[in-house]
Scaffold this active site. Structure first.
Site, PDB file in Angstrom:
ATOM      1  N   LYS A 121      31.430  -6.915  24.143  1.00 58.42           N
ATOM      2  CA  LYS A 121      31.746  -8.058  23.274  1.00 58.42           C
ATOM      3  C   LYS A 121      30.937  -9.306  23.635  1.00 58.42           C
ATOM      4  O   LYS A 121      30.464 -10.013  22.750  1.00 58.42           O
ATOM      5  CB  LYS A 121      33.232  -8.377  23.341  1.00 58.42           C
ATOM      6  CG  LYS A 121      34.128  -7.397  22.568  1.00 58.42           C
ATOM      7  CD  LYS A 121      35.578  -7.877  22.581  1.00 58.42           C
ATOM      8  CE  LYS A 121      36.568  -6.771  22.283  1.00 58.42           C
ATOM      9  NZ  LYS A 121      36.580  -6.344  20.877  1.00 58.42           N
ATOM     10  N   GLU A 205      38.185 -17.276  23.216  1.00 61.44           N
ATOM     11  CA  GLU A 205      37.939 -17.711  21.832  1.00 61.44           C
ATOM     12  C   GLU A 205      39.036 -18.649  21.386  1.00 61.44           C
ATOM     13  O   GLU A 205      40.174 -18.547  21.862  1.00 61.44           O
ATOM     14  CB  GLU A 205      37.983 -16.491  20.886  1.00 61.44           C
ATOM     15  CG  GLU A 205      36.750 -15.652  20.937  1.00 61.44           C
ATOM     16  CD  GLU A 205      36.832 -14.458  19.986  1.00 61.44           C
ATOM     17  OE1 GLU A 205      37.831 -14.335  19.250  1.00 61.44           O
ATOM     18  OE2 GLU A 205      35.886 -13.657  19.987  1.00 61.44           O
ATOM     19  N   HIS A 240      47.217  -4.494  14.779  1.00 64.31           N
ATOM     20  CA  HIS A 240      45.761  -4.417  14.628  1.00 64.31           C
ATOM     21  C   HIS A 240      45.293  -3.132  13.963  1.00 64.31           C
ATOM     22  O   HIS A 240      44.122  -2.784  14.014  1.00 64.31           O
ATOM     23  CB  HIS A 240      45.044  -4.602  15.972  1.00 64.31           C
ATOM     24  CG  HIS A 240      45.410  -5.875  16.656  1.00 64.31           C
ATOM     25  ND1 HIS A 240      45.400  -7.085  16.003  1.00 64.31           N
ATOM     26  CD2 HIS A 240      45.835  -6.126  17.908  1.00 64.31           C
ATOM     27  CE1 HIS A 240      45.802  -8.026  16.836  1.00 64.31           C
ATOM     28  NE2 HIS A 240      46.087  -7.472  17.995  1.00 64.31           N
ATOM     29  N   ARG A 297      29.454   2.465  12.195  1.00 66.55           N
ATOM     30  CA  ARG A 297      29.790   3.767  11.584  1.00 66.55           C
ATOM     31  C   ARG A 297      30.354   3.512  10.185  1.00 66.55           C
ATOM     32  O   ARG A 297      30.510   2.367   9.775  1.00 66.55           O
ATOM     33  CB  ARG A 297      30.847   4.460  12.421  1.00 66.55           C
ATOM     34  CG  ARG A 297      32.059   3.558  12.615  1.00 66.55           C
ATOM     35  CD  ARG A 297      33.213   4.241  13.305  1.00 66.55           C
ATOM     36  NE  ARG A 297      34.181   3.276  13.789  1.00 66.55           N
ATOM     37  CZ  ARG A 297      35.094   2.646  13.077  1.00 66.55           C
ATOM     38  NH1 ARG A 297      35.170   2.849  11.767  1.00 66.55           N
ATOM     39  NH2 ARG A 297      35.917   1.787  13.613  1.00 66.55           N
TER      40      ARG A 297
HETATM   41  P1  ADP Z   1      39.595  -4.938  19.546  1.00 69.56           P
HETATM   42  O1  ADP Z   1      38.141  -4.610  19.717  1.00 69.56           O
HETATM   43  O2  ADP Z   1      40.381  -4.768  20.824  1.00 69.56           O
HETATM   44  O3  ADP Z   1      40.224  -4.270  18.373  1.00 69.56           O
HETATM   45  P2  ADP Z   1      39.010  -7.390  18.110  1.00 69.56           P
HETATM   46  O4  ADP Z   1      38.144  -8.422  18.738  1.00 69.56           O
HETATM   47  O5  ADP Z   1      38.391  -6.520  17.075  1.00 69.56           O
HETATM   48  O6  ADP Z   1      39.663  -6.509  19.287  1.00 69.56           O
HETATM   49  O7  ADP Z   1      40.296  -8.077  17.491  1.00 69.56           O
HETATM   50  C1  ADP Z   1      41.380  -7.317  16.967  1.00 69.56           C
HETATM   51  C2  ADP Z   1      42.248  -8.146  16.045  1.00 69.56           C
HETATM   52  O8  ADP Z   1      42.758  -9.295  16.753  1.00 69.56           O
HETATM   53  C3  ADP Z   1      41.545  -8.730  14.822  1.00 69.56           C
HETATM   54  O9  ADP Z   1      41.551  -7.829  13.727  1.00 69.56           O
HETATM   55  C4  ADP Z   1      42.381  -9.947  14.518  1.00 69.56           C
HETATM   56  O10 ADP Z   1      43.542  -9.567  13.781  1.00 69.56           O
HETATM   57  C5  ADP Z   1      42.811 -10.426  15.902  1.00 69.56           C
HETATM   58  N1  ADP Z   1      41.895 -11.470  16.448  1.00 69.56           N
HETATM   59  C6  ADP Z   1      40.744 -11.259  17.134  1.00 69.56           C
HETATM   60  N2  ADP Z   1      40.171 -12.425  17.475  1.00 69.56           N
HETATM   61  C7  ADP Z   1      40.958 -13.408  17.012  1.00 69.56           C
HETATM   62  C8  ADP Z   1      40.918 -14.850  17.055  1.00 69.56           C
HETATM   63  N3  ADP Z   1      39.937 -15.525  17.663  1.00 69.56           N
HETATM   64  N4  ADP Z   1      41.917 -15.535  16.456  1.00 69.56           N
HETATM   65  C9  ADP Z   1      42.932 -14.877  15.840  1.00 69.56           C
HETATM   66  N5  ADP Z   1      43.036 -13.528  15.768  1.00 69.56           N
HETATM   67  C10 ADP Z   1      42.063 -12.795  16.339  1.00 69.56           C
END
Ligand code: ADP
Length: 683
Positions: A121, A205, A240, A297
């Site tokens: 990430k 973040e 999620h 993908r």
């Molecule tokens: P992972 O790779 O573990 O699935 P992600 O970075 O894709 O994690 O984030 C998963 C979910 O978390 C996103 O779909 C969103 O719903 C929530 N999320 C991620 N980052 C943020 C953020 N900065 N603020 C609010 N919600 C977030």
């Protein structure tokens, strides 16, 4: 280079709906299809549909679908020139792609280097910043000093989100509400990340409180061209995990669409991407959008993009993998109408979405009966009637995808299609999907990633039943039982119903979740009528209301119920096992109703004065008949013994008189509400 080699045989390294879906396109393109399977899937639908199939190993994914050498070996054995990975399993595994490159087999997907670039990430964010793709304000540097991280969090402003750099699947992620809680959360996330990924690096973040999940479908070929096929809104998520997706995203301006689309193509080009990819963004309430991650993908939800663009994304993937140029340029792509996808899972929403298993005794969708246009409704499924649903893999059974001229029309079609989907034998989230799709907030596009959480009270509220639902369920139960019993006609024998004679039946109905509770959650429907003809009218009394009702059987499980001249068409059936088949399920485009159905008496008016009946209080077995028919008995004398739930129940004489007849013998099984005997009281 192997990726530009044309191929005539495609191996699909996956199972379920995506394997079936990929093979459908491959066949249409004239390719030979090869499936792979684990022992749990030896006769699964994707295996049945493939031209050839090769066993990988035991049921556990680790020993089959995730086993790189076994999949490569299967490709060699079948002579497959290319492998489509689907999603999940090996689809984002760089080592797998390298193994295929070494074996001279085309991987239908991006180069290993592009997968690696998005794997971490923090590193991915640095690349994206480079390409001018907007990022959520935050920190993703190498310096992991506690004090520095805390200072960065203070600078960003709370709430912040701590994320493991190596993370995925929501692990090692925590919201921090204020500075005081920061250190404890940091320690917790590091521990979790160390345990899950063997890595402690964190990024921080800004935590967006009402973001939407909007993602852009991109496509690149191996000649340097890249396009975006617009966006999907996947805000309706549970832990999620996406549940309902749509395209296009509601409320997008043309300007924002172009901005996000171009940012997504820049992201893909930055990492030398080839094939289908998805760039996920968080879209904030003020219209700002931020890069979240790129999925290298094909996504589960790709069909909504296919519906609005009229393109087959798997065909695009295969063409790109054969070294061809992209089929269309950006200015040749347009959006037509609106599309939704609903994911059907084998899980129980009432039990915290616990995965469910079993055998699908029925899996069908009656498009014609529901008057649905096959061009607008698509069911991508990996199962069919008779298939077993096991614990080994993801519980997603199928995806229902619909198209409409606009959002409202597509949503109406989705609801009709969900109602027409007939799944029996395995518990699914179908009714929950209907509650989501009919929810006023969803209809009004009040979308954000916490939609389910926010609307929990209404999505999971104990159901309030209407008079129409009680009336419908009462009739359906009577009708279905009558139909099932027709062969030996116990309708007439057991229950006090008399052909051509008026009669009254009382039916108690309640929410199946409260079937064991005391009576106050029950509604009682009194049904009066005759059975001269199947379609004769009934008179129903529910509380202080009375209704005239009739029921007409249509094809299959469909019935029409007419209440006071208002006719409605619906799907209805009884579910449960054996003689415990006493939950009435009624499905119509407004949702699903389930009611526990129980007869609480049966009185034959014609002879009520002289004769009464005794009914079984519950499902059980007759143990003994204690008197001879015709022999005089006194009130309170035992007449018959039955056993239910390991306890004996004695049926006693309701008055002085005699038993006119017994309807059962010792050893017979009786259902709840069955009339056990006819009793004639003395004058
Ligand atoms: P992972 O790779 O573990 O699935 P992600 O970075 O894709 O994690 O984030 C998963 C979910 O978390 C996103 O779909 C969103 O719903 C929530 N999320 C991620 N980052 C943020 C953020 N900065 N603020 C609010 N919600 C977030």
């Amino acid at each position: 280079m192997s990726r530009s080699t044309p191929f005539d045989t495609l191996l699909v390294a996956n199972r379920g709906e995506i394997a079936c879906r990929v093979m459908r396109t491959a066949r249409a393109m004239g390719l030979r299809t090869v499936a792979v399977y684990s022992d749990a899937d030896a006769n699964a639908r994707h295996v049945r549909e493939a031209d050839e199939a090769i066993r990988l190993g035991p049921a556990a994914a680790r020993e089959s679908y995730l086993k790189v050498e076994a999949v490569v070996e299967a490709a060699k054995r079948s002579g497959a020139g290319a492998i489509h990975p689907g999603y999940g399993f090996l689809s984002e595994n760089g080592a797998f792609v390298e193994a295929l490159d070494a074996a001279g087999i085309v991987f239908v997907g991006p180069p290993a280097s592009a997968i690696a670039a998005m794997g971490d990430k923090s590193a991915a964010k640095a690349r994206m910043a480079n390409a001018g793709v907007p990022l959520v304000p935050g920190y993703h540097g190498d310096d992991q000093d506690d004090a520095l991280l805390r200072a960065e969090a203070d600078k960003i402003g709370y709430p912040v989100l701590l994320k493991a750099s190596a993370g995925g699947g929501g692990k090692g992620m925590r919201v921090v509400e204020s500075g005081e809680g920061f250190q404890a959360a940091l320690d917790g996330c590091r521990r979790e990340s160390q345990a899950a990924f063997g890595d402690q690096r964190m990024l921080i973040e800004k935590y967006l409180t009402q973001p939407r999940h909007v993602e852009v479908q991109v496509f690149c070929d191996s000649h340097g061209a890249g396009v975006y096929l617009f966006e999907r809104d996947c805000s309706v998520q549970r832990r999620h995990q996406k549940v309902l997706e749509e395209a296009p995203a509601p409320g997008m301006s043309e300007g924002l669409r172009r901005e996000m689309g171009e940012a997504a193509v820049r992201a893909a080009k930055e990492i030398g991407y080839v094939g289908a990819g998805t760039v996920e963004f968080l879209l904030d309430a003020d219209g700002s959008f931020y890069f979240m991650e790129m999925n290298t993908r094909l996504q589960v939800e790709h069909p909504v993009t296919e519906m609005i663009t009229g393109q087959d994304l798997v065909e695009w993937q295969l063409r790109v993998a054969m070294g061809e140029e992209l089929p269309l340029a950006q200015n040749e792509l347009t959006i037509t109408g609106h599309s939704f996808e609903a994911r059907l899972y084998a899980e129980d929403p009432e039990q915290d979405f616990l995965p469910a298993t079993g055998t699908l005794t029925r899996f069908a969708m009656d498009l014609e009966g529901a008057e649905l246009d096959p061009a607008r409704v698509r069911l991508d499924s990996g199962v069919a009637t008779g298939d077993a649903v096991s614990m080994h893999y993801d519980p997603m059974l199928a995806k229902l995808i619909v198209h409409g001229n606009d959002r409202a029309q597509a949503l109406a079609t989705l609801n009709r299609a969900l109602a027409a989907l007939d799944v029996q034998g395995v518990v699914t989230n179908r009714a929950f999907l209907q509650r989501l799709a009919t929810h006023p907030a969803f209809q009004a596009c009040e979308l954000d990633t916490r939609f389910i959480e926010k609307n929990e009270a209404t999505l999971f509220a104990p159901k309030q039943y209407s008079t129409e639902e009680y009336a419908g369920a009462a009739l359906v139960g009577l009708h279905q039982l009558a139909r099932e019993c027709e062969s030996d006609s116990p309708w007439d024998r057991h229950d006090g119903f008399r052909l051509n004679a008026p009669h009254t039946i009382r039916i108690a109905l309640c929410d199946p979740a409260h079937a064991q509770d005391d009576d106050d959650s029950e509604a009682v429907v009194v049904v009066e009528g005759t059975r001269e003809r199947e379609d004769a009218a009934w008179h129903l009394t529910i509380g202080s209301e009375t209704l005239t009702a009739r029921l007409d059987s249509l094809e299959g499980d469909a019935v029409a119920i007419t209440l006071d001249g208002h006719r409605r068409r619906l799907q209805a059936r009884l579910v449960g096992e054996g003689s415990e088949r006493n939950v009435v399920v009624i499905v119509d485009p407004r949702g699903e109703t389930r009611l526990f159905w129980r007869r609480i008496d049966a009185i034959d008016h014609g002879r009520q004065e002289a004769e009464s009946t005794l009914t079984a209080p519950m499902h059980g077995t007759v143990v003994a008949l204690l008197v001879e028919p015709g022999a005089r008995v006194e009130k309170g004398m035992p007449l018959m013994v039955m056993e239910a739930m390991k306890m004996e129940h004695t049926m006693a004489a309701p008055a002085d008189g005699h038993v006119a007849s017994f309807h059962f013998q010792a050893g017979d099984t009786v259902g709840q509400g069955d009339v056990l005997l006819e009793f004639a009281a003395d004058d």
